[in-house]
Design an enzyme around this catalytic site. Sequence first.
Site, mmCIF file in Angstrom:
data_model
loop_
_atom_site.group_PDB
_atom_site.id
_atom_site.type_symbol
_atom_site.label_atom_id
_atom_site.label_comp_id
_atom_site.label_asym_id
_atom_site.label_seq_id
_atom_site.Cartn_x
_atom_site.Cartn_y
_atom_site.Cartn_z
ATOM 1 N N CYS A 175 0.353 -1.090 0.261
ATOM 2 C CA CYS A 175 0.271 0.274 0.009
ATOM 3 C C CYS A 175 0.368 1.309 0.155
ATOM 4 O O CYS A 175 1.619 1.112 0.606
ATOM 5 C CB CYS A 175 -0.586 -0.132 1.530
ATOM 6 S SG CYS A 175 -1.661 1.543 1.822
HETATM 7 N N1 LIG Z 1 -7.526 -1.243 2.040
HETATM 8 C C1 LIG Z 1 -6.735 -0.636 1.839
HETATM 9 O O1 LIG Z 1 -5.890 0.364 2.339
HETATM 10 C C2 LIG Z 1 -6.758 -0.050 0.152
HETATM 11 C C3 LIG Z 1 -7.558 -0.967 -1.050
HETATM 12 N N2 LIG Z 1 -7.061 -1.125 -1.509
HETATM 13 C C4 LIG Z 1 -7.402 -1.831 -2.670
HETATM 14 O O2 LIG Z 1 -7.855 -1.876 -3.698
HETATM 15 C C5 LIG Z 1 -8.991 -2.374 -4.567
HETATM 16 C C6 LIG Z 1 -9.572 -1.303 -5.834
HETATM 17 O O3 LIG Z 1 -9.956 -0.547 -4.467
HETATM 18 P P1 LIG Z 1 -11.111 1.104 -5.472
HETATM 19 O O4 LIG Z 1 -9.762 1.807 -6.247
HETATM 20 O O5 LIG Z 1 -11.493 1.472 -4.469
HETATM 21 O O6 LIG Z 1 -12.012 0.211 -6.436
HETATM 22 P P2 LIG Z 1 -12.714 0.561 -8.188
HETATM 23 O O7 LIG Z 1 -11.975 1.215 -8.935
HETATM 24 O O8 LIG Z 1 -14.062 0.127 -8.636
HETATM 25 O O9 LIG Z 1 -13.021 1.650 -7.319
HETATM 26 C C7 LIG Z 1 -14.570 2.386 -6.065
HETATM 27 C C8 LIG Z 1 -14.887 4.135 -5.960
HETATM 28 O O10 LIG Z 1 -15.475 4.853 -5.343
HETATM 29 C C9 LIG Z 1 -14.778 5.539 -5.924
HETATM 30 N N3 LIG Z 1 -13.164 6.375 -4.909
HETATM 31 C C10 LIG Z 1 -14.176 7.390 -4.243
HETATM 32 N N4 LIG Z 1 -12.729 8.053 -3.400
HETATM 33 C C11 LIG Z 1 -12.017 6.683 -3.274
HETATM 34 C C12 LIG Z 1 -11.060 6.873 -3.228
HETATM 35 N N5 LIG Z 1 -10.295 7.845 -1.892
HETATM 36 N N6 LIG Z 1 -9.935 6.258 -3.443
HETATM 37 C C13 LIG Z 1 -10.764 5.138 -4.069
HETATM 38 N N7 LIG Z 1 -11.695 5.006 -4.924
HETATM 39 C C14 LIG Z 1 -12.593 6.618 -4.189
HETATM 40 C C15 LIG Z 1 -14.163 5.267 -6.949
HETATM 41 O O11 LIG Z 1 -14.041 6.878 -8.329
HETATM 42 P P3 LIG Z 1 -12.792 7.034 -8.665
HETATM 43 O O12 LIG Z 1 -11.976 5.768 -8.926
HETATM 44 O O13 LIG Z 1 -13.175 7.899 -9.944
HETATM 45 O O14 LIG Z 1 -11.864 8.017 -7.861
HETATM 46 C C16 LIG Z 1 -14.857 3.980 -7.429
HETATM 47 O O15 LIG Z 1 -15.758 4.818 -8.689
HETATM 48 C C17 LIG Z 1 -9.475 -2.733 -3.625
HETATM 49 O O16 LIG Z 1 -9.306 -4.147 -3.957
HETATM 50 C C18 LIG Z 1 -9.129 -2.646 -2.529
HETATM 51 O O17 LIG Z 1 -9.596 -2.837 -1.442
HETATM 52 C C19 LIG Z 1 -7.427 0.002 -2.742
HETATM 53 C C20 LIG Z 1 -6.636 1.188 -1.740
HETATM 54 C C21 LIG Z 1 -6.497 1.740 -0.369
HETATM 55 N N1 LIG Z 2 -3.346 1.391 0.075
HETATM 56 C C1 LIG Z 2 -3.414 0.048 -0.754
HETATM 57 N N2 LIG Z 2 -3.465 -1.353 0.106
HETATM 58 C C2 LIG Z 2 -4.095 -2.694 -0.469
HETATM 59 C C3 LIG Z 2 -3.548 -2.748 -1.717
HETATM 60 N N3 LIG Z 2 -4.194 -3.894 -2.428
HETATM 61 C C4 LIG Z 2 -4.726 -4.061 -1.619
HETATM 62 N N4 LIG Z 2 -4.593 -3.312 0.147
HETATM 63 C C5 LIG Z 2 -4.640 -3.773 1.171
HETATM 64 O O1 LIG Z 2 -3.650 -4.287 1.100
HETATM 65 C C6 LIG Z 2 -4.080 -5.600 2.454
HETATM 66 C C7 LIG Z 2 -3.000 -6.784 2.619
HETATM 67 O O2 LIG Z 2 -2.143 -5.499 3.605
HETATM 68 P P1 LIG Z 2 -0.555 -7.236 3.939
HETATM 69 O O3 LIG Z 2 -0.289 -5.567 4.870
HETATM 70 O O4 LIG Z 2 -1.097 -7.855 4.844
HETATM 71 O O5 LIG Z 2 0.215 -7.193 2.779
HETATM 72 C C8 LIG Z 2 -5.458 -6.254 1.732
HETATM 73 O O6 LIG Z 2 -5.923 -7.396 2.401
HETATM 74 C C9 LIG Z 2 -6.068 -4.900 1.087
HETATM 75 O O7 LIG Z 2 -7.101 -4.622 2.202
HETATM 76 C C10 LIG Z 2 -3.524 -1.439 -2.585
HETATM 77 O O8 LIG Z 2 -2.878 -1.422 -4.147
HETATM 78 N N5 LIG Z 2 -3.447 0.311 -2.290
#
Ligand SMILES: NC(=O)C1=CN([C@@H]2O[C@H](COP(=O)(O)OP(=O)(O)OC[C@H]3O[C@@H](n4cnc5c(N)ncnc54)[C@H](OP(=O)(O)O)[C@@H]3O)[C@@H](O)[C@H]2O)C=CC1
Ligand SMILES: Nc1nc2c(ncn2[C@@H]2O[C@H](COP(=O)(O)O)[C@@H](O)[C@H]2O)c(=O)[nH]1
Length: 327
Positions: A175
Amino acid sequence: MDNAFDYEDIQLVPAKCVVKSRSECDTTVTLGGRSFKLPVVPANMQTIIDEKIAIFLAENDYFYIMHRFEPQKRLSFIQDMNERGLYTSISVGVKEDEYTFIQQLAKEQLSPDYITIDIAHGHSNEVIEMIGFIKEHLPESFVIAGNVGTPEAVRELEHAGADATKVGIGPGKVCITKIKTGFGTGGWQLAALRWCAKAASKPVIADGGIRTHGDVAKSYRFGATMVMIGSLFAGHEESPGETFEKDGKLFKEYFGSASEFQKGEKKNVEGKKMYVEHKGSLEDTLQEMEQDLQSSISYAGGRNLEAIRHVDYVIVKNSIFNGDKVY
Ligand SMILES: NC(=O)C1=CN([C@@H]2O[C@H](COP(=O)(O)OP(=O)(O)OC[C@H]3O[C@@H](n4cnc5c(N)ncnc54)[C@H](OP(=O)(O)O)[C@@H]3O)[C@@H](O)[C@H]2O)C=CC1
Ligand SMILES: Nc1nc2c(ncn2[C@@H]2O[C@H](COP(=O)(O)O)[C@@H](O)[C@H]2O)c(=O)[nH]1
């Protein structure tokens, strides 16, 4: 939030042992009416789980959540698991196509046992709307919603109908959210978990930042029912992705779901790719995890996971990166 700390800042305090052998300690946990061998689930990421691993986990009473990055495969995956008599657990997003998919499942009477709404910023009206839609069309499915990092978010998603919430914004190994946005629970994931779990009336899944098996016990101590893990499960023989050799050593790739590699474009990138040393078989790691957790239970002075919930702890130090490098 009064006191920020992370996994490496905490040690659990041993209590008198009540078992003769660690093998007496029971690591099973219940979620959504099913019992699982461990309170641990491999992350729903494309380099962590595929159909073959999901079958292995389901057949052996482990919890799994299939990722959502090959959306066209999800329906046949559910059908295949049903044919094998195995439980089904999938992920969805919140975009328009996902509503069509939920309707299709309802029409074909393919109700997954578990549906995880998996987006980066889960405290949003889009997730609340999706929870309501799933509950309306697939009322039998257990809905996990995330990801979030505050008690307000947990309460709102539970109120909207979520059966469990997933906590963790930015603590993941691949991340870069914390670096690129300045937001999240990176560096204080364990404290955020405690904060959220105190507000929760339903199970909480701790997601991200687990670096050692002992962190599973720490998560349980601070209120998690289940722990989602990516990096520790990356790099196994069974893990999806290419194995390659460098300087006589075997490696496998592990990339973020919001990385350029996953997205296929350089837009809103919040994840990176890394190479993980080859670790042998997933089955061996799961067994070792079970033994380590049995040992944790014995140090907690009990016979099952519940004992861990009540142990004392001390804060031993404080650092913001939980052992990770910046890039
Ligand atoms: N656990 C974590 O810390 C994180 C996990 N992820 C993982 O990455 C994958 C993609 O996630 P995600 O981009 O949400 O999925 P999607 O690409 O499906 O986007 C989800 C929706 O949320 C909107 N959105 C609004 N604010 C945010 C924001 N701050 N971050 C992302 N989307 C936003 C996006 O619009 P738009 O793209 O136009 O903004 C989109 O419409 C998932 O599996 C997620 O779990 C990603 C980042 C952090
Ligand atoms: N900010 C982001 N978080 C992400 C992304 N892809 C996955 N994840 C999150 O990380 C955990 C796994 O964490 P780990 O420390 O055990 O390796 C996963 O379950 C998601 O919630 C990403 O691209 N950006």
